[in-house]
Write an enzyme that holds these catalytic residues in place. Sequence first.
Site, PDB file in Angstrom:
ATOM      1  N   ASN A  10     -14.244  13.336  -0.620  1.00  0.00           N
ATOM      2  CA  ASN A  10     -13.468  12.324   0.084  1.00  0.00           C
ATOM      3  C   ASN A  10     -12.151  12.957   0.522  1.00  0.00           C
ATOM      4  OD1 ASN A  10     -11.839  10.180   0.773  1.00  0.00           O
ATOM      5  ND2 ASN A  10     -12.323   8.955  -1.032  1.00  0.00           N
ATOM      6  N   ARG A  91     -17.324  11.068   2.417  1.00  0.00           N
ATOM      7  CA  ARG A  91     -16.661   9.924   3.038  1.00  0.00           C
ATOM      8  C   ARG A  91     -16.192  10.377   4.414  1.00  0.00           C
ATOM      9  NH1 ARG A  91     -11.067   6.836   1.568  1.00  0.00           N
ATOM     10  NH2 ARG A  91     -11.274   5.320   3.227  1.00  0.00           N
ATOM     11  N   HIS A 202      -7.472  -5.335   1.677  1.00  0.00           N
ATOM     12  CA  HIS A 202      -7.390  -4.045   0.983  1.00  0.00           C
ATOM     13  C   HIS A 202      -5.952  -3.562   1.131  1.00  0.00           C
ATOM     14  CE1 HIS A 202      -8.933  -0.005  -0.323  1.00  0.00           C
ATOM     15  NE2 HIS A 202      -7.720   0.268   0.132  1.00  0.00           N
ATOM     16  N   ARG A 235       2.839   3.355   7.756  1.00  0.00           N
ATOM     17  CA  ARG A 235       2.346   3.111   9.127  1.00  0.00           C
ATOM     18  C   ARG A 235       2.916   1.825   9.699  1.00  0.00           C
ATOM     19  NH1 ARG A 235      -3.602   3.890   6.792  1.00  0.00           N
ATOM     20  NH2 ARG A 235      -3.689   6.148   6.647  1.00  0.00           N
ATOM     21  N   GLY A 332      -4.414  -0.756  -4.513  1.00  0.00           N
ATOM     22  CA  GLY A 332      -3.366  -0.643  -5.530  1.00  0.00           C
ATOM     23  C   GLY A 332      -2.405  -1.818  -5.584  1.00  0.00           C
ATOM     24  N   GLU A 335      -4.440  -5.189  -6.400  1.00  0.00           N
ATOM     25  CA  GLU A 335      -4.876  -5.290  -7.802  1.00  0.00           C
ATOM     26  C   GLU A 335      -3.711  -5.470  -8.767  1.00  0.00           C
ATOM     27  OE1 GLU A 335      -7.372  -1.823  -8.790  1.00  0.00           O
ATOM     28  OE2 GLU A 335      -7.798  -1.844  -6.648  1.00  0.00           O
ATOM     29  N   ASN A 336      -2.558  -4.854  -8.423  1.00  0.00           N
ATOM     30  CA  ASN A 336      -1.486  -4.741  -9.426  1.00  0.00           C
ATOM     31  C   ASN A 336      -0.194  -5.474  -9.135  1.00  0.00           C
ATOM     32  OD1 ASN A 336      -2.801  -2.721 -11.198  1.00  0.00           O
ATOM     33  ND2 ASN A 336      -2.736  -1.489  -9.330  1.00  0.00           N
TER      34      ASN A 336
HETATM   35  P1  AMP Z   1      -3.645   2.835  -3.436  1.00  0.00           P
HETATM   36  O1  AMP Z   1      -3.389   3.499  -2.121  1.00  0.00           O
HETATM   37  O2  AMP Z   1      -4.787   1.868  -3.412  1.00  0.00           O
HETATM   38  O3  AMP Z   1      -3.707   3.786  -4.589  1.00  0.00           O
HETATM   39  O4  AMP Z   1      -2.346   1.917  -3.740  1.00  0.00           O
HETATM   40  C1  AMP Z   1      -1.053   2.458  -3.809  1.00  0.00           C
HETATM   41  C2  AMP Z   1      -0.047   1.309  -3.823  1.00  0.00           C
HETATM   42  O5  AMP Z   1      -0.302   0.485  -4.975  1.00  0.00           O
HETATM   43  C3  AMP Z   1       1.390   1.778  -3.940  1.00  0.00           C
HETATM   44  O6  AMP Z   1       2.230   1.025  -3.069  1.00  0.00           O
HETATM   45  C4  AMP Z   1       1.732   1.432  -5.370  1.00  0.00           C
HETATM   46  O7  AMP Z   1       3.098   1.142  -5.539  1.00  0.00           O
HETATM   47  C5  AMP Z   1       0.918   0.184  -5.607  1.00  0.00           C
HETATM   48  N1  AMP Z   1       0.775  -0.047  -7.038  1.00  0.00           N
HETATM   49  C6  AMP Z   1       0.056   0.678  -7.916  1.00  0.00           C
HETATM   50  N2  AMP Z   1       0.245   0.203  -9.178  1.00  0.00           N
HETATM   51  C7  AMP Z   1       1.121  -0.832  -9.075  1.00  0.00           C
HETATM   52  C8  AMP Z   1       1.735  -1.723 -10.010  1.00  0.00           C
HETATM   53  N3  AMP Z   1       1.467  -1.643 -11.298  1.00  0.00           N
HETATM   54  N4  AMP Z   1       2.565  -2.665  -9.531  1.00  0.00           N
HETATM   55  C9  AMP Z   1       2.833  -2.747  -8.213  1.00  0.00           C
HETATM   56  N5  AMP Z   1       2.298  -1.933  -7.277  1.00  0.00           N
HETATM   57  C10 AMP Z   1       1.463  -0.989  -7.703  1.00  0.00           C
END
Ligand code: AMP
Length: 411
Positions: A10, A91, A202, A235, A332, A335-336
């Site tokens: 990927n 990918r 997403h 972006r 990210g 989910e978080n």
């Molecule tokens: P990804 O590209 O899917 O890995 O997501 C990255 C994004 O998820 C970044 O902006 C991170 O700050 C956010 N992220 C990851 N963990 C957390 C968290 N615990 N709380 C808030 N944002 C998070």
Amino acid sequence: MASFPVLVLNSGSSSIKFGIYEAAGDQRIKLFEGAVDGIGTELGKFWMKDGEGRKIIDETPALPNRAVAFALVSDALHSGKFPSPLAIGHRTVCGGPSISENQHITTELIDEIDSHSALAPLHTPIAVYIMREALKLFPGVPNFAVLDTYFHRTMSELVKAMPIPAEFAAMGVRRYGYHGISYESIIHQLRPNVPEKLIVAHLGNGASMTAIRNGECVDTSMGLTPTGGIISGTRTGDIDPGVLLFMLNKIAETGVSAKEAADQLETLVSKKSGLLGMSQLSNDMRDLRGAIDDGNVQARLAVDKFVWTIQKWIGSFVAELGGLDMLVFTGGIGENDIASRAEMCAGLEALGIRVDAERNNVRGAAVISAADSRVIVRVIPPAEDLMIVNHVMRLLAEQPSPESALEAQIA
Ligand code: AMP
């Protein structure tokens, strides 16, 4: 049941991620995963973890170019410590206008994808390079292209078309959509209870949203490139074309060549805008939330713009779908970031969306809507690598015979 190791490759604009999965019947077991990140820098990262998440490699090598980066991956895969793959899934961000199906990789297919690299200049050149290297690295092992655009192939001509002169449309300039493997993996996880009218957001460093009817893509926020759609970490998302012309004229005033001006514009809209550009601080939501807590006004405006844009897209997708049964957050941030989810859903009660504050106070998979919410709101982590392995296994089963796969590959 015989186990079948599958390598997933990927590549991003400056990274190569890889994983080895064991496919046995319907089971998929992660054996190893790793990544080389920071290609083009003096201080890159190279790590590998075993299936239980224990780090087995953790280095910070200089990564002047993709050849050095891929050599690290290739040496690790040939070290004898890991099972040799019997199939490889790549990918593939965008195959161009004529390639919408996932398929077996031949040298002709690579040439065809390469010929459209101008459509995805940050992603296709490295993906093509890795495909060619992988064919050499494991001779006789079948390689498959699994496209991010595949999930979006069901969009209508109306949705795919762009309001530009027909001569450019004929060159393949249209809306393709991205993050498709993530969207497919959400549908896969929802089965057999896929709702009729679904929106998936997403939200990672790259962010997009998709409207889905009965499991098929109706519309998605990204267009020709992943720079379009909603704003994301670095972006712009969709932007008035006049802004691009303004920036281009400013760059041209410095006397650079047309190619250099185009490259600078690309960097501005893809790497220096979005949350990073507006906040002048970071593209990472965790940093921005910390800054907001400290009263940083620019960080607040950047995150508010992100939330506002997403709310507008949700509204337009509800109109397009004629209603909504389920909203899923993934990636990210999805989910978080509890605060982002709460802010995005606040004010959408008229659309039937009501989030329960206590249920929303989670990281990872959960149902976060209130009991009386008409729309179910869920958090579901994506499973992109597993989706790639599933496609590889399906395509392998469709291959006439291993010999013909090999013949096609070396033809
Ligand atoms: P990804 O590209 O899917 O890995 O997501 C990255 C994004 O998820 C970044 O902006 C991170 O700050 C956010 N992220 C990851 N963990 C957390 C968290 N615990 N709380 C808030 N944002 C998070």
